[in-house]
Scaffold this motif. Structure first.
Motif, PDB file in Angstrom:
ATOM      1  N   LEU A   1      85.783  95.812  58.446  1.00  0.00           N
ATOM      2  CA  LEU A   1      84.970  95.328  59.560  1.00  0.00           C
ATOM      3  C   LEU A   1      85.884  95.023  60.735  1.00  0.00           C
ATOM      4  CD1 LEU A   1      82.928  92.830  57.390  1.00  0.00           C
ATOM      5  CD2 LEU A   1      82.150  95.054  58.183  1.00  0.00           C
ATOM      6  N   GLU A   2      85.413  95.333  61.948  1.00  0.00           N
ATOM      7  CA  GLU A   2      86.197  95.066  63.147  1.00  0.00           C
ATOM      8  C   GLU A   2      85.309  94.471  64.225  1.00  0.00           C
ATOM      9  OE1 GLU A   2      87.850  98.849  64.261  1.00  0.00           O
ATOM     10  OE2 GLU A   2      89.510  98.641  62.850  1.00  0.00           O
ATOM     11  N   MET A   3      85.955  93.736  65.136  1.00  0.00           N
ATOM     12  CA  MET A   3      85.256  93.138  66.266  1.00  0.00           C
ATOM     13  C   MET A   3      86.234  93.004  67.424  1.00  0.00           C
ATOM     14  SD  MET A   3      83.346  89.477  66.322  1.00  0.00           S
ATOM     15  CE  MET A   3      84.060  88.386  67.516  1.00  0.00           C
ATOM     16  N   PRO A   4      85.820  93.367  68.637  1.00  0.00           N
ATOM     17  CA  PRO A   4      86.705  93.157  69.786  1.00  0.00           C
ATOM     18  C   PRO A   4      87.034  91.669  69.944  1.00  0.00           C
ATOM     19  CG  PRO A   4      84.838  94.546  70.391  1.00  0.00           C
ATOM     20  CD  PRO A   4      84.559  94.008  69.016  1.00  0.00           C
TER      21      PRO A   4
ATOM     22  N   LYS B   1      85.112  89.753  72.718  1.00  0.00           N
ATOM     23  CA  LYS B   1      83.650  89.700  72.648  1.00  0.00           C
ATOM     24  C   LYS B   1      83.205  88.252  72.459  1.00  0.00           C
ATOM     25  CE  LYS B   1      79.736  91.250  69.897  1.00  0.00           C
ATOM     26  NZ  LYS B   1      79.312  91.980  68.707  1.00  0.00           N
TER      27      LYS B   1
ATOM     28  N   CYS C   1      81.281  85.205  71.121  1.00  0.00           N
ATOM     29  CA  CYS C   1      80.680  85.034  69.794  1.00  0.00           C
ATOM     30  C   CYS C   1      80.080  83.640  69.705  1.00  0.00           C
ATOM     31  CB  CYS C   1      81.753  85.265  68.729  1.00  0.00           C
ATOM     32  SG  CYS C   1      81.093  85.393  67.070  1.00  0.00           S
TER      33      CYS C   1
ATOM     34  N   MET D   1      90.504  83.372  64.869  1.00  0.00           N
ATOM     35  CA  MET D   1      90.066  84.055  66.081  1.00  0.00           C
ATOM     36  C   MET D   1      90.625  83.375  67.338  1.00  0.00           C
ATOM     37  SD  MET D   1      86.176  84.915  64.912  1.00  0.00           S
ATOM     38  CE  MET D   1      85.675  85.866  66.337  1.00  0.00           C
TER      39      MET D   1
ATOM     40  N   LYS E   1      93.309  85.325  69.791  1.00  0.00           N
ATOM     41  CA  LYS E   1      92.506  85.887  70.886  1.00  0.00           C
ATOM     42  C   LYS E   1      93.351  86.442  72.027  1.00  0.00           C
ATOM     43  CE  LYS E   1      88.592  85.001  73.831  1.00  0.00           C
ATOM     44  NZ  LYS E   1      87.475  84.107  74.125  1.00  0.00           N
TER      45      LYS E   1
ATOM     46  N   LEU F   1      91.612  93.377  68.987  1.00  0.00           N
ATOM     47  CA  LEU F   1      90.677  93.632  67.905  1.00  0.00           C
ATOM     48  C   LEU F   1      90.979  92.730  66.720  1.00  0.00           C
ATOM     49  CD1 LEU F   1      88.445  95.832  67.278  1.00  0.00           C
ATOM     50  CD2 LEU F   1      90.253  97.139  66.172  1.00  0.00           C
ATOM     51  N   TYR F   2      89.920  92.198  66.106  1.00  0.00           N
ATOM     52  CA  TYR F   2      90.035  91.485  64.832  1.00  0.00           C
ATOM     53  C   TYR F   2      89.615  92.455  63.748  1.00  0.00           C
ATOM     54  CZ  TYR F   2      89.616  87.307  67.806  1.00  0.00           C
ATOM     55  OH  TYR F   2      89.774  86.343  68.771  1.00  0.00           O
ATOM     56  N   ARG F   3      90.271  92.382  62.570  1.00  0.00           N
ATOM     57  CA  ARG F   3      89.921  93.288  61.475  1.00  0.00           C
ATOM     58  C   ARG F   3      89.981  92.513  60.162  1.00  0.00           C
ATOM     59  NH1 ARG F   3      93.578  98.093  61.732  1.00  0.00           N
ATOM     60  NH2 ARG F   3      92.101  98.737  63.294  1.00  0.00           N
TER      61      ARG F   3
END
Length: 174
Positions: A25-28, A31, A33, A157, A161, A166-168
């Motif tokens: 799973l990844e997230m910018p 972004k 949240c 996070m 940051k 990207l977080y993975r």
């Protein structure tokens, strides 16, 4: 050249079985949240549930290793019928030992409640790819469902940051 679906069938036909299916799973990192807003991530503050997230410095290594050894039941090693569960438990303990020795990873976040270690999150920063990875995470059984994991992830996070794009995180589907 054999396509993967054919290769999969060949392995199944000789008696091999699926032991594990992975997901990433990844997230910018930039972004917004809303789910994480309001979660206290300051080292010197304790959250409403009595949990404080700190670095590993000065923490009881034995307690950390015990959580690592006793918290995983669905890893690829635990799912493999040919591997004894005690040996599978030792894989996660060895994984965390590599962090404690400075041989792996970038940072270890530790959750403390009432003076006791109740969880951890081991992280790796890949500065070349600008990716922060949750490498291993566990919460003691008696503290699950109390947002300890949420606090660990929120702290991860916030910490990374400004250092990544990207977080993975990866895990087994089980």
């Amino acid at each position: 050249d054999v396509d993967n679906s054919c290769l999969f069938s060949v392995f199944q036909n000789v008696g091999m079985q699926v032991v594990d299916v992975n997901v990433t799973l990844e997230m910018p990192a930039q972004k917004p949240c809303r789910e994480w807003e309001g979660i206290n991530t300051e080292d010197d503050d304790v959250n409403d549930n009595g949990v404080n997230i700190v670095g590993e410095e000065g923490c009881d290594k034995h307690s950390l290793l015990e959580i690592a050894r006793n918290s995983f039941h669905y890893s690829r090693f635990h799912s493999d019928p040919l591997i004894d569960n005690r040996l599978a438990d030792q894989t996660r303990e060895a994984w965390l030992k590599s962090y404690l020795k400075g041989a792996r990873g970038d940072r270890l976040f530790v959750a403390i409640k009432n003076g006791n270690i109740v969880g951890f999150l081991a992280a790796i920063l890949d500065p070349d790819q600008r990716v922060a990875v949750i490498d291993l995470m566990a919460v003691a059984h008696e503290c699950r469902g109390q947002k300890v994991g949420v606090q660990l992830v929120a702290t991860f996070m916030k910490y990374y940051k400004e250092h990544c794009e990207l977080y993975r995180v990866g895990s087994q589907i089980a």
